[in-house]
Design a protein around this motif. Structure first.
Motif, PDB file in Angstrom:
ATOM      1  N   VAL A 124     109.672  11.554  37.350  1.00  0.00           N
ATOM      2  CA  VAL A 124     109.172  11.130  38.871  1.00  0.00           C
ATOM      3  C   VAL A 124     108.011   9.937  38.707  1.00  0.00           C
ATOM      4  CG1 VAL A 124     109.340  13.494  39.775  1.00  0.00           C
ATOM      5  CG2 VAL A 124     107.035  12.803  38.475  1.00  0.00           C
TER       6      VAL A 124
ATOM      7  N   LEU B 215     107.103   6.429  39.029  1.00  0.00           N
ATOM      8  CA  LEU B 215     107.469   5.194  39.658  1.00  0.00           C
ATOM      9  C   LEU B 215     107.699   3.923  38.966  1.00  0.00           C
ATOM     10  CD1 LEU B 215     105.566   6.287  42.858  1.00  0.00           C
ATOM     11  CD2 LEU B 215     107.877   6.616  42.108  1.00  0.00           C
TER      12      LEU B 215
ATOM     13  N   MET C 229     116.483  -3.364  41.748  1.00  0.00           N
ATOM     14  CA  MET C 229     116.289  -2.128  42.164  1.00  0.00           C
ATOM     15  C   MET C 229     115.073  -1.731  42.360  1.00  0.00           C
ATOM     16  SD  MET C 229     117.865   1.577  40.737  1.00  0.00           S
ATOM     17  CE  MET C 229     119.126   0.726  40.118  1.00  0.00           C
ATOM     18  N   CYS C 230     113.998  -2.167  41.609  1.00  0.00           N
ATOM     19  CA  CYS C 230     112.640  -1.585  41.447  1.00  0.00           C
ATOM     20  C   CYS C 230     111.805  -2.662  42.089  1.00  0.00           C
ATOM     21  CB  CYS C 230     112.255  -1.392  40.110  1.00  0.00           C
ATOM     22  SG  CYS C 230     113.226  -0.004  39.489  1.00  0.00           S
TER      23      CYS C 230
ATOM     24  N   THR D 278     110.207   2.786  42.583  1.00  0.00           N
ATOM     25  CA  THR D 278     111.460   3.449  42.319  1.00  0.00           C
ATOM     26  C   THR D 278     111.150   4.532  41.351  1.00  0.00           C
ATOM     27  OG1 THR D 278     112.617   1.611  43.101  1.00  0.00           O
ATOM     28  CG2 THR D 278     113.830   3.606  42.214  1.00  0.00           C
ATOM     29  N   ALA D 279     111.628   6.012  41.519  1.00  0.00           N
ATOM     30  CA  ALA D 279     111.577   6.787  40.487  1.00  0.00           C
ATOM     31  C   ALA D 279     112.645   6.801  39.305  1.00  0.00           C
ATOM     32  CB  ALA D 279     111.662   8.365  41.049  1.00  0.00           C
TER      33      ALA D 279
ATOM     34  N   VAL E 217     114.547   9.014  37.935  1.00  0.00           N
ATOM     35  CA  VAL E 217     115.429   9.833  38.213  1.00  0.00           C
ATOM     36  C   VAL E 217     116.426   9.057  39.207  1.00  0.00           C
ATOM     37  CG1 VAL E 217     114.333  11.051  40.165  1.00  0.00           C
ATOM     38  CG2 VAL E 217     116.320  12.189  38.909  1.00  0.00           C
ATOM     39  N   GLU E 218     115.808   8.411  40.359  1.00  0.00           N
ATOM     40  CA  GLU E 218     116.497   7.706  41.166  1.00  0.00           C
ATOM     41  C   GLU E 218     117.268   6.434  40.424  1.00  0.00           C
ATOM     42  OE1 GLU E 218     114.575   6.553  45.448  1.00  0.00           O
ATOM     43  OE2 GLU E 218     112.853   7.487  44.224  1.00  0.00           O
ATOM     44  N   ILE E 219     116.753   5.609  39.792  1.00  0.00           N
ATOM     45  CA  ILE E 219     117.296   4.735  38.814  1.00  0.00           C
ATOM     46  C   ILE E 219     118.509   5.195  38.093  1.00  0.00           C
ATOM     47  CG2 ILE E 219     117.030   3.032  36.989  1.00  0.00           C
ATOM     48  CD1 ILE E 219     113.849   3.100  37.796  1.00  0.00           C
TER      49      ILE E 219
ATOM     50  N   ALA F 281     120.199   7.621  38.644  1.00  0.00           N
ATOM     51  CA  ALA F 281     121.485   8.243  39.450  1.00  0.00           C
ATOM     52  C   ALA F 281     121.957   6.829  40.036  1.00  0.00           C
ATOM     53  CB  ALA F 281     120.772   8.883  40.641  1.00  0.00           C
ATOM     54  N   GLU F 282     121.291   5.861  40.309  1.00  0.00           N
ATOM     55  CA  GLU F 282     122.006   4.533  40.906  1.00  0.00           C
ATOM     56  C   GLU F 282     122.727   4.047  39.820  1.00  0.00           C
ATOM     57  OE1 GLU F 282     122.762   1.892  43.862  1.00  0.00           O
ATOM     58  OE2 GLU F 282     121.843   3.597  44.176  1.00  0.00           O
TER      59      GLU F 282
ATOM     60  N   VAL G 148     119.435  10.051  32.000  1.00  0.00           N
ATOM     61  CA  VAL G 148     117.936   9.522  32.015  1.00  0.00           C
ATOM     62  C   VAL G 148     117.523   9.279  30.702  1.00  0.00           C
ATOM     63  CG1 VAL G 148     115.824  10.675  32.645  1.00  0.00           C
ATOM     64  CG2 VAL G 148     117.747  11.192  34.090  1.00  0.00           C
TER      65      VAL G 148
END
Length: 115
Positions: free
Chosen positions: A31, A33, A54-55, A59-60, A62-64, A66-67, A72
């Motif tokens: 989590v 950021l 992206m950031c 941006t978390a 985990v989102e990075i 996934a994208e 991880v």
């Protein structure tokens, strides 16, 4: 059906991380950021460029992951590289379960009773 990141060639992941299996830093949990502090420069690794783009807004991790479709653990290594060079900053979201100061809660209670 293949899953992004999970079915990638181990050689590709090895190349992305420069052979490292750990980032050497615990600064990035799921989590955390991440925010871009500088623009990409020519010659940067494409994944680093993608992270910087992206950031632009927090941006978390985990989102990075996934994208990018990467594990991880690999993303943490890439983030550590960018953090070490000052290209990103990282911060942990405020804890939602932390209660306010007891004195403030007492004042609110007194105020409610006076209504």
């Amino acid at each position: 059906m293949s899953r992004p990141g999970r079915d990638d060639s181990p050689d590709r992941l090895y190349t992305l991380t420069g052979g490292r299996s750990r980032s050497g830093s615990d600064a990035f949990d799921l989590v955390t950021l991440v925010v871009t502090e500088s623009e990409p420069v020519p010659g940067m690794q494409s994944e680093h460029v993608a992270i910087l783009r992206m950031c632009r807004f927090p941006t978390a991790v985990v989102e990075i992951a996934a994208e990018l479709g990467l594990p991880v653990t690999v993303v943490r290594i890439l983030l550590a590289d960018l953090h070490d060079t000052g290209r990103i900053s990282a911060r942990h979201p405020r804890s939602a379960h932390r209660l306010p100061d007891p004195d403030i809660l007492e004042q609110v209670l007194v105020g409610l009773r006076n209504l």
